[in-house]
Design a protein around this motif. Structure first.
Motif, PDB file in Angstrom:
ATOM      1  N   PRO A 282       0.889  -1.233   0.100  1.00 33.28           N
ATOM      2  CA  PRO A 282      -0.098  -0.006   0.130  1.00 33.28           C
ATOM      3  C   PRO A 282       0.883   1.190  -0.022  1.00 33.28           C
ATOM      4  CG  PRO A 282      -0.036  -0.983   2.201  1.00 33.28           C
ATOM      5  CD  PRO A 282       0.780  -2.093   1.168  1.00 33.28           C
ATOM      6  N   ALA A 283       1.947   1.056  -0.063  1.00 31.61           N
ATOM      7  CA  ALA A 283       3.154   2.429   0.315  1.00 31.61           C
ATOM      8  C   ALA A 283       3.600   2.585  -1.117  1.00 31.61           C
ATOM      9  CB  ALA A 283       4.314   2.225   1.263  1.00 31.61           C
ATOM     10  N   LEU A 284       3.372   1.631  -2.200  1.00 33.48           N
ATOM     11  CA  LEU A 284       3.873   1.946  -3.356  1.00 33.48           C
ATOM     12  C   LEU A 284       2.855   2.785  -4.310  1.00 33.48           C
ATOM     13  CD1 LEU A 284       6.091   1.057  -5.453  1.00 33.48           C
ATOM     14  CD2 LEU A 284       4.635  -0.715  -6.272  1.00 33.48           C
ATOM     15  N   ASP A 285       3.423   3.967  -4.680  1.00 34.07           N
ATOM     16  CA  ASP A 285       2.526   4.655  -5.501  1.00 34.07           C
ATOM     17  C   ASP A 285       3.249   5.195  -6.755  1.00 34.07           C
ATOM     18  OD1 ASP A 285       4.470   6.527  -4.510  1.00 34.07           O
ATOM     19  OD2 ASP A 285       3.055   7.618  -3.123  1.00 34.07           O
ATOM     20  N   GLU A 286       4.244   4.621  -7.326  1.00 34.95           N
ATOM     21  CA  GLU A 286       4.622   4.724  -8.737  1.00 34.95           C
ATOM     22  C   GLU A 286       5.009   3.477  -9.280  1.00 34.95           C
ATOM     23  OE1 GLU A 286       7.846   7.351  -7.770  1.00 34.95           O
ATOM     24  OE2 GLU A 286       8.954   5.637  -6.814  1.00 34.95           O
ATOM     25  N   LYS A 287       5.245   3.629 -10.448  1.00 35.23           N
ATOM     26  CA  LYS A 287       5.713   2.368 -11.152  1.00 35.23           C
ATOM     27  C   LYS A 287       7.046   1.985 -10.766  1.00 35.23           C
ATOM     28  CE  LYS A 287       7.483   4.484 -15.555  1.00 35.23           C
ATOM     29  NZ  LYS A 287       7.189   4.295 -17.142  1.00 35.23           N
ATOM     30  N   PRO A 288       7.157   0.659 -10.315  1.00 34.34           N
ATOM     31  CA  PRO A 288       8.612   0.392  -9.919  1.00 34.34           C
ATOM     32  C   PRO A 288       9.698   0.266 -10.946  1.00 34.34           C
ATOM     33  CG  PRO A 288       7.137  -1.616  -9.923  1.00 34.34           C
ATOM     34  CD  PRO A 288       6.355  -0.558 -10.362  1.00 34.34           C
ATOM     35  N   GLU A 289      10.890   0.541 -10.708  1.00 32.19           N
ATOM     36  CA  GLU A 289      11.936   0.258 -11.710  1.00 32.19           C
ATOM     37  C   GLU A 289      11.886  -1.197 -12.326  1.00 32.19           C
ATOM     38  OE1 GLU A 289      15.879   1.432 -10.385  1.00 32.19           O
ATOM     39  OE2 GLU A 289      14.932   3.279  -9.781  1.00 32.19           O
ATOM     40  N   LEU A 290      11.842  -1.950 -11.684  1.00 32.89           N
ATOM     41  CA  LEU A 290      11.623  -3.317 -12.252  1.00 32.89           C
ATOM     42  C   LEU A 290      10.635  -3.767 -13.441  1.00 32.89           C
ATOM     43  CD1 LEU A 290      12.424  -6.638 -12.087  1.00 32.89           C
ATOM     44  CD2 LEU A 290      10.649  -6.835 -10.608  1.00 32.89           C
ATOM     45  N   LEU A 291       9.836  -2.802 -13.614  1.00 33.60           N
ATOM     46  CA  LEU A 291       8.751  -2.826 -14.563  1.00 33.60           C
ATOM     47  C   LEU A 291       9.550  -2.400 -15.938  1.00 33.60           C
ATOM     48  CD1 LEU A 291       5.831  -3.335 -15.424  1.00 33.60           C
ATOM     49  CD2 LEU A 291       5.360  -1.023 -15.041  1.00 33.60           C
ATOM     50  N   ALA A 292      10.649  -1.817 -16.023  1.00 32.46           N
ATOM     51  CA  ALA A 292      11.139  -1.369 -17.270  1.00 32.46           C
ATOM     52  C   ALA A 292      11.837  -2.593 -17.894  1.00 32.46           C
ATOM     53  CB  ALA A 292      12.322  -0.694 -17.032  1.00 32.46           C
ATOM     54  N   LYS A 293      12.149  -3.669 -16.878  1.00 35.54           N
ATOM     55  CA  LYS A 293      12.599  -4.991 -17.558  1.00 35.54           C
ATOM     56  C   LYS A 293      11.633  -6.098 -18.270  1.00 35.54           C
ATOM     57  CE  LYS A 293      16.633  -4.833 -14.372  1.00 35.54           C
ATOM     58  NZ  LYS A 293      17.219  -5.426 -13.121  1.00 35.54           N
ATOM     59  N   ARG A 294      10.416  -5.609 -17.647  1.00 35.46           N
ATOM     60  CA  ARG A 294       9.325  -6.477 -18.305  1.00 35.46           C
ATOM     61  C   ARG A 294       9.021  -6.410 -19.738  1.00 35.46           C
ATOM     62  NH1 ARG A 294       5.696  -8.593 -20.193  1.00 35.46           N
ATOM     63  NH2 ARG A 294       3.773  -9.350 -19.414  1.00 35.46           N
ATOM     64  N   GLY A 295       9.384  -5.182 -20.291  1.00 37.75           N
ATOM     65  CA  GLY A 295       9.108  -4.887 -21.605  1.00 37.75           C
ATOM     66  C   GLY A 295       7.939  -3.817 -21.693  1.00 37.75           C
ATOM     67  N   GLY A 296       7.675  -3.302 -23.161  1.00 39.11           N
ATOM     68  CA  GLY A 296       6.747  -2.353 -23.398  1.00 39.11           C
ATOM     69  C   GLY A 296       7.226  -1.133 -23.000  1.00 39.11           C
ATOM     70  N   ALA A 297       8.577  -0.525 -23.096  1.00 40.87           N
ATOM     71  CA  ALA A 297       8.926   0.629 -23.035  1.00 40.87           C
ATOM     72  C   ALA A 297       8.385   1.557 -24.048  1.00 40.87           C
ATOM     73  CB  ALA A 297      10.438   0.658 -23.321  1.00 40.87           C
ATOM     74  N   PHE A 298       7.918   2.960 -23.335  1.00 39.65           N
ATOM     75  CA  PHE A 298       7.150   3.877 -23.987  1.00 39.65           C
ATOM     76  C   PHE A 298       5.799   3.602 -24.438  1.00 39.65           C
ATOM     77  CE2 PHE A 298      11.964   4.469 -25.112  1.00 39.65           C
ATOM     78  CZ  PHE A 298      12.021   5.374 -24.046  1.00 39.65           C
ATOM     79  N   TYR A 299       5.202   2.360 -24.100  1.00 41.73           N
ATOM     80  CA  TYR A 299       4.001   1.902 -24.388  1.00 41.73           C
ATOM     81  C   TYR A 299       3.104   2.829 -24.220  1.00 41.73           C
ATOM     82  CZ  TYR A 299      -0.408  -0.719 -23.457  1.00 41.73           C
ATOM     83  OH  TYR A 299      -1.708  -1.202 -23.380  1.00 41.73           O
ATOM     84  N   SER A 300       3.232   3.667 -22.942  1.00 43.56           N
ATOM     85  CA  SER A 300       2.239   4.565 -22.468  1.00 43.56           C
ATOM     86  C   SER A 300       2.183   5.739 -23.063  1.00 43.56           C
ATOM     87  CB  SER A 300       2.347   4.651 -20.909  1.00 43.56           C
ATOM     88  OG  SER A 300       3.505   5.559 -20.626  1.00 43.56           O
ATOM     89  N   GLU A 301       3.154   6.284 -23.503  1.00 46.08           N
ATOM     90  CA  GLU A 301       3.293   7.407 -24.388  1.00 46.08           C
ATOM     91  C   GLU A 301       2.824   7.299 -25.751  1.00 46.08           C
ATOM     92  OE1 GLU A 301       5.741   6.440 -22.501  1.00 46.08           O
ATOM     93  OE2 GLU A 301       6.937   8.196 -21.687  1.00 46.08           O
ATOM     94  N   ALA A 302       3.074   6.166 -26.588  1.00 43.38           N
ATOM     95  CA  ALA A 302       2.433   5.843 -27.685  1.00 43.38           C
ATOM     96  C   ALA A 302       0.953   5.730 -27.486  1.00 43.38           C
ATOM     97  CB  ALA A 302       3.034   4.502 -28.355  1.00 43.38           C
ATOM     98  N   ALA A 303       0.547   5.021 -26.704  1.00 40.67           N
ATOM     99  CA  ALA A 303      -1.054   4.820 -26.467  1.00 40.67           C
ATOM    100  C   ALA A 303      -1.873   6.115 -26.129  1.00 40.67           C
ATOM    101  CB  ALA A 303      -1.325   4.019 -25.327  1.00 40.67           C
ATOM    102  N   VAL A 304      -1.300   7.019 -25.433  1.00 40.09           N
ATOM    103  CA  VAL A 304      -1.909   8.413 -25.209  1.00 40.09           C
ATOM    104  C   VAL A 304      -1.904   9.003 -26.514  1.00 40.09           C
ATOM    105  CG1 VAL A 304      -1.515  10.465 -24.002  1.00 40.09           C
ATOM    106  CG2 VAL A 304      -1.332   8.365 -22.607  1.00 40.09           C
ATOM    107  N   ASP A 305      -0.582   9.123 -27.159  1.00 44.40           N
ATOM    108  CA  ASP A 305      -0.641   9.879 -28.478  1.00 44.40           C
ATOM    109  C   ASP A 305      -1.698   9.462 -29.281  1.00 44.40           C
ATOM    110  OD1 ASP A 305       0.436  12.003 -29.729  1.00 44.40           O
ATOM    111  OD2 ASP A 305       2.160  10.791 -30.501  1.00 44.40           O
ATOM    112  N   LEU A 306      -1.696   8.077 -29.481  1.00 45.55           N
ATOM    113  CA  LEU A 306      -2.979   7.416 -30.464  1.00 45.55           C
ATOM    114  C   LEU A 306      -4.282   7.854 -30.019  1.00 45.55           C
ATOM    115  CD1 LEU A 306      -3.776   6.234 -32.985  1.00 45.55           C
ATOM    116  CD2 LEU A 306      -3.049   3.730 -31.801  1.00 45.55           C
ATOM    117  N   ALA A 307      -4.735   7.574 -28.833  1.00 40.80           N
ATOM    118  CA  ALA A 307      -6.060   7.805 -28.249  1.00 40.80           C
ATOM    119  C   ALA A 307      -6.326   9.295 -28.317  1.00 40.80           C
ATOM    120  CB  ALA A 307      -6.040   7.258 -26.940  1.00 40.80           C
ATOM    121  N   ALA A 308      -5.575  10.205 -27.970  1.00 38.72           N
ATOM    122  CA  ALA A 308      -5.805  11.551 -28.034  1.00 38.72           C
ATOM    123  C   ALA A 308      -6.045  12.066 -29.631  1.00 38.72           C
ATOM    124  CB  ALA A 308      -4.470  12.394 -27.675  1.00 38.72           C
TER     125      ALA A 308
END
Length: 421
Positions: A282-308
């Motif tokens: 419950p104390a975690l309130d940001e995406k953890p650094e480990l997530l960068a190793k999961r893949g999908g870099a810049f996915y959110s920026e691309a998705a926001v750009d396209l949806a907008a």
């Protein structure tokens, strides 16, 4: 504005949430619905998503549900990020093709076909639910294999655009090497999903100066290292192939490499277990650094750009997307789905003109498009013979004996996901 994310329980999702929070002026979401049948994962991801929004001061409401119909009702856009069968099915896709000396990978070759067969019927069912509840909603597909899935959606008459993060990854990488803002880098990006080449790198827009030759001369080693290819390949091509071209250009070497190490799916599965434990804090309130190793870099920026852009907002005028060919590549049928720069707005995506391609690239694109025709037919109608023909047509397979063996293996490992098997 309401957005729904089907597959919202994915460990990818906090990357998407972080982008929605940071880029809220570009895409002002009032309600975000995370839809997923895995209630336990959804609770963990949803909790972290709300904390990320709260920390960054996003006023939007985040809702979680396992009910697809309720989740997509009245949504302006629905983003699909599914993995039918989970990491267990992916692990099979990456291993059984190796038994006959073929690449084991989740989006191409025999493993990619298996994923398409599992995924297309599920995606089409979800899309029909979207159409019943809100026929004006855009469907943004991030589910692999993106090209085949997007083609299935478009052929069924849905308002759909496919999205991949390969192009935005190149854009950000080249911007760092050139020491310019990412928005200044325009890619001459062409091909099919996971089968693309950067044939030009322009500064300022489609008509800008092509700095690709200078980029390769000055930074060729760094580019080749990121691709896991020898620089000689990049230099001889004179373009930058996507990482996935190594499965074609270095097939046998990659097979040997894959045979000597754990599958990517097993690595990701372990990573996901750790991430889900972290998401429950419950104390975690940001995406953890480990997530960068999961893949999908810049996915959110691309998705926001396209949806907008699709929803009439402030997205970039040109974006790399998966959409109908419609004469862009004259050697392909109009209904083939290609991955190119396009002009995107509320009416959809319209590919920019592409200069005549070198036969070295055009030939492979045509070959894989033929495979995708057969793969989609197999996904829609089923049957051992259709699976066999698709495998025989794939340039990473192409031999009768291999296609026979792989057909039996594919069906055996995916029977629970194939209604016709």
């Amino acid at each position: 504005m309401k957005l729904a994310v089907v597959g919202g329980g994915s460990t990818y999702t906090p990357e998407l949430i972080d982008g929605f929070a940071r880029l809220r002026d570009t895409l002002p979401i009032e309600e975000l619905v995370l839809v997923d049948p895995a209630a336990d994962r959804l609770e963990l991801v949803g909790g972290l998503a709300r904390r990320i929004f709260a920390k960054q001061g996003h006023p939007g409401r985040i809702v979680t549900t396992s009910d697809v119909d309720a989740g997509v009702a009245d949504a302006d856009a629905v983003l699909l990020q599914l993995r039918v069968g989970g990491q267990a099915a992916r692990n099979q896709d990456e291993t059984w093709p190796l038994e006959c000396g073929c690449v084991g990978q989740e989006t191409t070759g025999a493993g990619g076909l298996a994923k398409a067969l599992r995924t297309v019927p599920v995606v089409l069912d979800i899309a029909e639910r979207v159409r019943r509840t809100n026929p004006n909603a855009w469907i943004i597909d991030f589910t692999n294999p993106v090209g085949i899935v997007t083609r299935a959606l478009l052929q069924a008459g849905h308002k759909a655009v496919g999205l991949c993060n390969v192009a935005i990854g190149f854009q950000r990488k080249f911007a760092r090497l050139l020491d310019v803002a990412p928005g200044q880098v325009h890619l001459d990006h062409v091909g099919l999903n996971h089968l693309t080449w950067e044939t030009g790198v322009r500064l300022g827009g489609p008509e800008g100066e092509d700095v690709l030759p200078a980029l390769l001369e000055q930074h060729g080693d760094a580019v080749a290292e990121d691709l896991h290819m020898p620089r000689a390949i990049v230099d001889r091509l004179g373009v930058v192939p996507s990482y996935y071209l190594r499965y074609y250009y270095q097939h046998d070497a990659v097979v040997e490499e894959l045979r000597t190490k754990p599958s990517r799916a097993s690595e990701v599965a372990e990573m996901e277990r750790t991430l889900l434990e972290m998401y429950g804090d419950p104390a975690l309130d940001e995406k953890p650094e480990l997530l960068a190793k999961r893949g999908g870099a810049f996915y959110s920026e691309a998705a926001v750009d396209l949806a907008a852009s699709l929803l009439g907002g402030g997205g970039s005028p040109y974006q790399v997307v998966n959409t109908a060919n419609n004469g862009t590549l004259p050697f392909l049928p109009d209904d083939a789905v290609i991955e190119v720069q396009a002009s995107v707005d509320g009416k959809g995506a319209r590919p920019l003109a592409v200069p005549r391609l070198d036969p070295l690239f055009a030939g492979l694109i045509a070959n894989v498009t033929g495979y995708e025709d057969l793969a989609l037919d197999a996904a829609l109608r089923g049957g051992r013979d259709r699976v066999f023909k698709a495998l025989l047509a794939h340039p990473l397979i192409g031999q009768y004996a291999y296609a026979e063996q792989l057909t039996d293996s594919l069906i055996a490992h995916n029977r629970e996901h194939l209604a016709w098997a």
